[in-house]
Write an enzyme that holds these catalytic residues in place. Structure first.
Site, mmCIF file in Angstrom:
data_model
loop_
_atom_site.group_PDB
_atom_site.id
_atom_site.type_symbol
_atom_site.label_atom_id
_atom_site.label_comp_id
_atom_site.label_asym_id
_atom_site.label_seq_id
_atom_site.Cartn_x
_atom_site.Cartn_y
_atom_site.Cartn_z
ATOM 1 N N THR A 387 -16.854 78.704 39.530
ATOM 2 C CA THR A 387 -17.049 77.630 38.572
ATOM 3 C C THR A 387 -18.158 76.755 39.129
ATOM 4 O O THR A 387 -18.608 76.976 40.246
ATOM 5 C CB THR A 387 -15.720 76.876 38.452
ATOM 6 O OG1 THR A 387 -14.772 77.806 37.970
ATOM 7 C CG2 THR A 387 -15.782 75.670 37.558
ATOM 8 N N ASN A 407 -15.225 81.502 34.755
ATOM 9 C CA ASN A 407 -14.015 81.819 35.519
ATOM 10 C C ASN A 407 -14.421 82.483 36.839
ATOM 11 O O ASN A 407 -14.827 81.804 37.753
ATOM 12 C CB ASN A 407 -13.003 82.646 34.732
ATOM 13 C CG ASN A 407 -11.662 82.675 35.453
ATOM 14 O OD1 ASN A 407 -11.378 81.768 36.232
ATOM 15 N ND2 ASN A 407 -10.851 83.685 35.228
ATOM 16 N N SER A 459 -7.458 74.539 35.940
ATOM 17 C CA SER A 459 -7.290 73.596 37.055
ATOM 18 C C SER A 459 -8.495 72.665 37.168
ATOM 19 O O SER A 459 -8.562 71.847 38.094
ATOM 20 C CB SER A 459 -7.169 74.357 38.376
ATOM 21 O OG SER A 459 -6.085 75.228 38.345
HETATM 22 O O1 DON Z 1 -10.174 76.899 34.698
HETATM 23 C C1 DON Z 1 -9.842 77.250 35.819
HETATM 24 O O2 DON Z 1 -9.010 76.679 36.478
HETATM 25 C C2 DON Z 1 -10.560 78.425 36.453
HETATM 26 N N1 DON Z 1 -11.102 79.286 35.428
HETATM 27 C C3 DON Z 1 -11.620 77.923 37.363
HETATM 28 C C4 DON Z 1 -12.318 79.027 38.097
HETATM 29 C C5 DON Z 1 -13.039 78.594 39.295
HETATM 30 O O3 DON Z 1 -13.060 77.459 39.651
HETATM 31 C C6 DON Z 1 -13.693 79.651 40.073
HETATM 32 N N2 DON Z 1 -14.477 79.067 41.130
HETATM 33 N N3 DON Z 1 -14.586 79.232 42.215
#
Ligand code: DON
Length: 575
Positions: A387, A407, A459
């Protein structure tokens, strides 16, 4: 150099000079040298405006939009599109995210541009005939994508808050980066090489993310199809993506490869303005995301759990502090698994979960000497990794905190044929089956089951903090399930441990998420003695790769202090 001077100087008189020097340097920060290398500045103090993003090109672009008279929203929109080009692991137009905005007058609003499950999705779409989860189906390829929200979100933010009122200006820097290319950092070249086999599994070999030879540091990365897609968005706004040629390309890609997204899903997508989760902690007020993100609720729970304890006296990496936070995290993440989902579909007892009295009951079995076994913790009884994050403050005093994602790193790895952008694999954030962990080891329940049109639980925790009613911090991070922990620990470092924003961002982090049982700690960060002390208390300690990539801004004594996480190529820019 600016890092050295600003951190070490203690004498007030010379401080002004060094700050001025830092400001001067900041004009050349986040720019390319003649050899095409980036100057990445990790922290600096500004007087007017600041932007911190995951890539030097995006930070430069944010600062340039601010220079053109844009406000924080304008800069954020340009940054979102720029990151879709120069940080394709997570920057996106094929994904979604969340924004927390605070105007100079103290109005706070949040925008939910999270992806949605396609209308043809179903609760058991990732299960085989025996009811078991089929590995990879929700993480790689065409079935793993939710309906993207980023373009609608940016357009919505533009209509409501833009100062420039010129959509085209905000798209142009990204189009330029895509059309003429940008230089890959070493980290980016390595990551693209490492992901090559996954890209090959779900794309034809003629796309720019697949090469016969290795990507190299400093290589010019040109994305012509993406430039054309961004051009369509520039000309037609939201309709340039959700209708017409680009929409048709997204859907042919889906239909030809077993995907279930259809044109109606795209045209029906709309982002939503939502009331922030807000709560007080001492003389601070924090604003963060409500569901479908769990970030705001858990952040509130964690602060309420620690409020009674003298952690500033104990110290940041004292066993008592770590033990308390870990135990609070176990309880908060257990609640996440049971209660939280998209409030447009399931009732979430938000107000009850963030009540101080509720957290007091949750912590009543906290043993200050002994770790609890996660299995002994259940969700409370109520009367109910890639992310990216960026933080921006403009010269007017408006602030934007955005976390956005595909994601996983490069999302589904599917590049829409002829349109040049990567689709998300956000469907994995639903619980594919009650009790089965997703890619971040998070288990879920009914509240987060797949339903057509529903948003998957997140999250992501973009957050804005006020001190005595004034703008104080803009903060957020990637990191899957560890996002909430990293945001929480960064804020705690500043307000409880009195750290500079740079130290607060760079310091070592630890994480517990209820299940699995381990406390995860960053490698080579915690002393052997401390680890032993925690083990004696009953904690199972496991080292792991870096936790989070926090990009944060602190406003103090009229100065704007920006810090970019050393864990990535993140860079500050400003004036
Ligand atoms: O919305 C979420 O919580 C996850 N899709 C976030 C993914 C994420 O932070 C990946 N990063 N390192």
């Amino acid at each position: 150099m600016s890092i050295y001077f600003i951190k070490k100087s203690k004498i007030n008189k010379t401080l002004a000079f060094f700050i001025a020097f830092g400001i001067l340097l900041s004009f050349i920060s986040c720019k390319k040298t003649e050899l095409g290398e980036y100057k990445i500045v990790k922290q600096s103090t500004f007087v007017q405006q600041a932007a911190v993003t995951a890539h030097p090109e995006a930070s430069r672009i944010a600062n340039e939009i601010l220079e053109k008279g844009g406000n924080a929203i304008d800069a954020a929109i340009a940054t979102q599109f720029a990151l879709a080009v120069c940080y394709p692991n997570a920057g996106n137009i094929g994904g979604g995210g969340f924004m927390v905005y605070r105007s100079k007058d103290g109005e706070v609003n949040t925008l939910d541009f999270r992806e949605k499950a396609p209308s043809k999705s179903s609760v058991d779409m990732y299960l085989d005939s025996n009811g078991e989860v089929v590995e990879g189906l929700s993480t790689l390829g065409h079935l793993s994508s939710g309906v993207p929200g980023s373009v609608d979100g940016m357009h919505e933010a533009f209509l409501k808050y833009s100062a420039l009122k010129d959509w085209g200006i905000l798209l142009e820097p990204a189009i330029e980066l895509a059309r003429n290319g940008f230089r890959l950092t070493e980290r980016q070249a390595n990551e693209l090489n490492a992901e090559s086999s996954d890209f090959k599994k779900v794309n034809s070999e003629d796309c720019v993310f697949i090469k016969n030879s290795n990507f190299k540091t400093g290589e010019l990365f040109i994305q012509s199809d993406l430039a054309n897609t961004l051009d369509a968005i520039k000309i037609r706004g939201r309709a340039g993506f959700y209708e017409g040629e680009i929409a048709e390309k997204i859907i042919s890609e889906q239909i030809n490869n077993g995907g279930i997204m259809r044109l109606e899903d795209l045209s029906a997508y709309h982002s939503v303005w939502r009331k922030p989760i807000s709560f007080d902690y001492k003389n601070y007020k924090m604003y963060s995301m409500p569901p479908p993100s769990s970030g705001g609720i858990l952040l509130a729970q964690l602060f309420k759990a620690i409020e009674e304890y003298p952690i500033s006296k104990w110290g940041m990496h004292d066993k008592k502090t770590i033990h308390l936070i870990v135990e609070a995290e176990k309880r908060a993440y257990a609640d996440r698994a049971k209660f939280i989902g998209d409030t447009d579909f399931v009732p979430v007892p938000v107000n009850d979960l963030v009540k101080k009295e509720y957290m007091k009951i949750r912590m009543s079995d906290f043993d200050s000497l002994k770790a609890s076994a996660p299995d002994s913790i259940e969700a409370g009884k109520l009367e109910s990794e890639e992310t990216t994050h960026f933080s921006i403050v403009d010269k007017f005093g408006n602030a934007v905190s955005i976390t956005t994602t595909l994601n996983g790193s490069y999302g589904s790895h599917v590049i829409v044929d002829g349109a040049g952008f990567i689709m998300n694999n956000e469907m994995d954030d639903f619980s594919a089956k009650v009790g089965v962990a997703n890619m971040y080891g998070l288990v879920g329940a009914e509240a987060n089951k797949i339903e057509p049109g529903k948003r998957m639980l997140s999250s992501m925790t973009p957050t804005i903090v006020e001190q005595n009613g004034d703008l104080f911090m803009v903060v957020g991070t990637p990191g899957g399930s560890t996002i909430i922990t990293s945001v929480f620990q960064t804020i705690v470092n500043v307000i409880e441990h009195n750290q500079s924003i740079d130290d607060a961002v760079q310091n070592c982090r630890f994480h517990h998420q209820w299940k699995p049982s381990e406390v995860f700690i960053e490698e080579n960060c915690f002393s052997a003695d401390l680890i032993k002390e925690l083990e004696v208390m009953g904690h199972i300690i496991e080292t792991r790769e870096p936790i989070g990539r926090v990009d944060a801004i602190l406003i103090k004594d009229g100065k704007i202090m920006a810090a970019a996480d050393k864990r990535g190529d993140d860079c500050v820019a400003g004036k």
